[in-house]
Design a protein around this motif. Structure first.
Motif, PDB file in Angstrom:
ATOM      1  N   SER A 187     -31.870 -32.931  71.320  1.00 29.83           N
ATOM      2  CA  SER A 187     -31.739 -34.311  71.793  1.00 29.83           C
ATOM      3  C   SER A 187     -31.941 -34.408  73.299  1.00 29.83           C
ATOM      4  O   SER A 187     -31.997 -35.508  73.864  1.00 29.83           O
ATOM      5  N   SER A 188     -32.061 -33.260  73.939  1.00 32.29           N
ATOM      6  CA  SER A 188     -32.232 -33.226  75.395  1.00 32.29           C
ATOM      7  C   SER A 188     -33.599 -33.772  75.798  1.00 32.29           C
ATOM      8  O   SER A 188     -34.588 -33.625  75.074  1.00 32.29           O
ATOM      9  N   ASP A 189     -33.653 -34.387  76.962  1.00 32.71           N
ATOM     10  CA  ASP A 189     -34.922 -34.876  77.503  1.00 32.71           C
ATOM     11  C   ASP A 189     -35.788 -33.744  78.033  1.00 32.71           C
ATOM     12  O   ASP A 189     -36.975 -33.938  78.304  1.00 32.71           O
ATOM     13  N   ASN A 190     -35.187 -32.572  78.183  1.00 33.36           N
ATOM     14  CA  ASN A 190     -35.921 -31.411  78.690  1.00 33.36           C
ATOM     15  C   ASN A 190     -36.422 -30.576  77.514  1.00 33.36           C
ATOM     16  O   ASN A 190     -35.622 -29.966  76.802  1.00 33.36           O
ATOM     17  N   PRO A 191     -37.734 -30.519  77.271  1.00 35.01           N
ATOM     18  CA  PRO A 191     -38.268 -29.781  76.114  1.00 35.01           C
ATOM     19  C   PRO A 191     -37.903 -28.302  76.105  1.00 35.01           C
ATOM     20  O   PRO A 191     -37.860 -27.684  75.036  1.00 35.01           O
ATOM     21  N   THR A 192     -37.625 -27.723  77.272  1.00 35.12           N
ATOM     22  CA  THR A 192     -37.282 -26.297  77.305  1.00 35.12           C
ATOM     23  C   THR A 192     -35.917 -26.028  76.679  1.00 35.12           C
ATOM     24  O   THR A 192     -35.586 -24.876  76.388  1.00 35.12           O
ATOM     25  N   ASP A 193     -35.120 -27.085  76.483  1.00 37.18           N
ATOM     26  CA  ASP A 193     -33.819 -26.930  75.827  1.00 37.18           C
ATOM     27  C   ASP A 193     -33.947 -26.874  74.307  1.00 37.18           C
ATOM     28  O   ASP A 193     -33.018 -26.470  73.620  1.00 37.18           O
ATOM     29  N   HIS A 194     -35.094 -27.294  73.779  1.00 36.15           N
ATOM     30  CA  HIS A 194     -35.248 -27.479  72.339  1.00 36.15           C
ATOM     31  C   HIS A 194     -35.435 -26.146  71.609  1.00 36.15           C
ATOM     32  O   HIS A 194     -36.200 -25.285  72.051  1.00 36.15           O
ATOM     33  N   PHE A 195     -34.757 -26.008  70.475  1.00 31.86           N
ATOM     34  CA  PHE A 195     -35.028 -24.877  69.591  1.00 31.86           C
ATOM     35  C   PHE A 195     -36.357 -25.115  68.883  1.00 31.86           C
ATOM     36  O   PHE A 195     -36.654 -26.229  68.452  1.00 31.86           O
ATOM     37  N   THR A 196     -37.146 -24.047  68.748  1.00 34.87           N
ATOM     38  CA  THR A 196     -38.473 -24.182  68.143  1.00 34.87           C
ATOM     39  C   THR A 196     -38.652 -23.303  66.908  1.00 34.87           C
ATOM     40  O   THR A 196     -39.729 -23.313  66.302  1.00 34.87           O
ATOM     41  N   PHE A 197     -37.610 -22.560  66.522  1.00 39.89           N
ATOM     42  CA  PHE A 197     -37.724 -21.664  65.366  1.00 39.89           C
ATOM     43  C   PHE A 197     -36.323 -21.389  64.832  1.00 39.89           C
ATOM     44  O   PHE A 197     -35.379 -21.243  65.613  1.00 39.89           O
ATOM     45  N   MET A 198     -36.203 -21.322  63.493  1.00 41.34           N
ATOM     46  CA  MET A 198     -34.896 -21.055  62.889  1.00 41.34           C
ATOM     47  C   MET A 198     -34.984 -19.928  61.868  1.00 41.34           C
ATOM     48  O   MET A 198     -35.936 -19.842  61.088  1.00 41.34           O
ATOM     49  N   ILE A 199     -33.961 -19.065  61.881  1.00 41.98           N
ATOM     50  CA  ILE A 199     -33.783 -18.024  60.872  1.00 41.98           C
ATOM     51  C   ILE A 199     -32.382 -18.197  60.302  1.00 41.98           C
ATOM     52  O   ILE A 199     -31.412 -18.303  61.059  1.00 41.98           O
ATOM     53  N   THR A 200     -32.265 -18.248  58.981  1.00 42.75           N
ATOM     54  CA  THR A 200     -30.945 -18.483  58.407  1.00 42.75           C
ATOM     55  C   THR A 200     -30.696 -17.652  57.159  1.00 42.75           C
ATOM     56  O   THR A 200     -31.588 -17.446  56.337  1.00 42.75           O
ATOM     57  N   ASP A 201     -29.481 -17.169  57.065  1.00 43.39           N
ATOM     58  CA  ASP A 201     -28.963 -16.569  55.839  1.00 43.39           C
ATOM     59  C   ASP A 201     -28.740 -17.698  54.829  1.00 43.39           C
ATOM     60  O   ASP A 201     -28.781 -18.885  55.182  1.00 43.39           O
ATOM     61  N   ILE A 202     -28.490 -17.356  53.577  1.00 43.30           N
ATOM     62  CA  ILE A 202     -28.178 -18.379  52.577  1.00 43.30           C
ATOM     63  C   ILE A 202     -26.675 -18.521  52.397  1.00 43.30           C
ATOM     64  O   ILE A 202     -26.115 -19.608  52.498  1.00 43.30           O
TER      65      ILE A 202
END
Length: 323
Positions: free
Chosen positions: A223-238
């Motif tokens: 939600s940040s206005d700064n794109p460098t704060d944004h997550f761009t990839f996710m890895i998740t257990d089930i």
């Protein structure tokens, strides 16, 4: 009992529930997701060949159908006074393409429960070998972290991929520019993921212990206005408390369809791949084969880069990789 994975032909439970096998070790009621079980057999100490000078928790090895299985006695792991007897059983499962059998007392029952009923372990728990707790019929059942048990008994046996010194410059650049969030409730898996990322040019990785924390953090950062704060990839257990990985994936894809989601599971079966596609995940990797993890991440990062270039050129086309 036969091969559990062969008997469970269809995952009957929905995205928000699963089947839990309840068993006991001494007075401790414990549980394991039934899909993690390869087989359950009767405990017969005469069939187990001791290993000279081994750790006390390792009862020995067992040969079943020409497969060598390391037998771990949970009575010794939890330092209990009572020992295995003729009514005990061995729960066999698989980690990193190796089979392990865990000696337990009673196989109590199979319960169908909701992921939402799992609660994180608090500081009052007597051991760090549990990942979550469920209350069933008024009783607390502790979900055992079998990966951590194996690592405690035999450190280093869950092997990690080595650093690739011949990696291409473009691949290194994509890794360094990617902001990854990982969710896994197993302490040993979190440590191993950290090791992999630290030694393979990933400079911006956040690792949390459950799906709800991961979702909250992504929503906050993105939600940040700064794109460098944004997550761009996710890895998740089930299998996690508060929110399971499939629900997490669905929530992320509904909000941020451009973020690749990679499912990390103890067992990647045909049934699981069906579920993975249903929630629009981009890939699935077995915890038994962490060597494949980097390859899958690189494939998705390359695809993400191509999609970004197409979007910037006005020719957006989203192709999800086949699994």
């Amino acid at each position: 009992m036969g091969h559990i994975r062969e008997e469970v032909k269809v995952i009957e439970s929905g995205a928000n529930d699963f089947k839990l096998l309840e068993f006991s070790v001494g007075e401790i009621r414990q549980g394991i997701n039934i899909l993690k079980i390869y087989k359950i057999i009767k405990y017969c100490p005469a069939d187990i060949r001791p290993i000279f000078n081994s750790e006390s928790s390792i009862a020995g090895i067992l040969n079943i159908e020409n497969t060598i299985i390391s037998i771990i006695d949970l009575h010794e792991v939890f330092q209990l006074k009572n020992k295995a007897n003729n009514s005990s059983s061995i729960i066999i499962t698989e980690f990193n393409q190796e089979f392990f059998g865990f000696v337990v007392d009673d196989i109590v029952a199979v319960h169908k429960i909701s992921w939402k009923n799992l609660r994180p372990i608090n500081d009052s728990c007597p051991s760090d070998l549990f990942v979550s707790v469920a209350t069933i019929n008024g009783k607390e059942i502790l979900l055992t972290d079998f990966e951590t048990v194996v690592e405690k008994v035999s450190p280093g046996i869950l092997r990690l991929p080595r650093e690739d010194l011949s990696i291409e410059t473009d691949t290194t650049s994509r890794r360094k520019c990617t902001k990854i969030i990982c969710a896994d409730d197993s302490k040993v898996i979190r440590l191993k993921l950290k090791y992999i990322f630290d030694h393979n040019h990933f400079d911006n990785v956040t690792i949390v212990a459950d799906g709800q924390d991961a979702l909250d953090l992504v929503i906050k950062q993105n939600s940040s206005d700064n794109p460098t704060d944004h997550f761009t990839f996710m890895i998740t257990d089930i299998e996690m408390p508060k929110m399971n990985g499939l629900t997490l994936c669905r929530e992320i894809k509904n909000r941020y369809p451009h973020i690749p989601v990679l499912i990390l599971s103890s067992l990647v079966s045909e049934q699981l791949l069906i579920r993975v596609k249903e929630v629009n995940a981009d890939a699935a990797v077995s915890k038994n084969n962490l060597h494949q993890l980097l390859d899958e991440i690189d494939k998705l990062l390359l695809l993400q880069e191509k999609q970004k270039k197409l979007s910037q050129s006005g020719h957006l086309k989203f192709d999800r990789p086949t699994m």
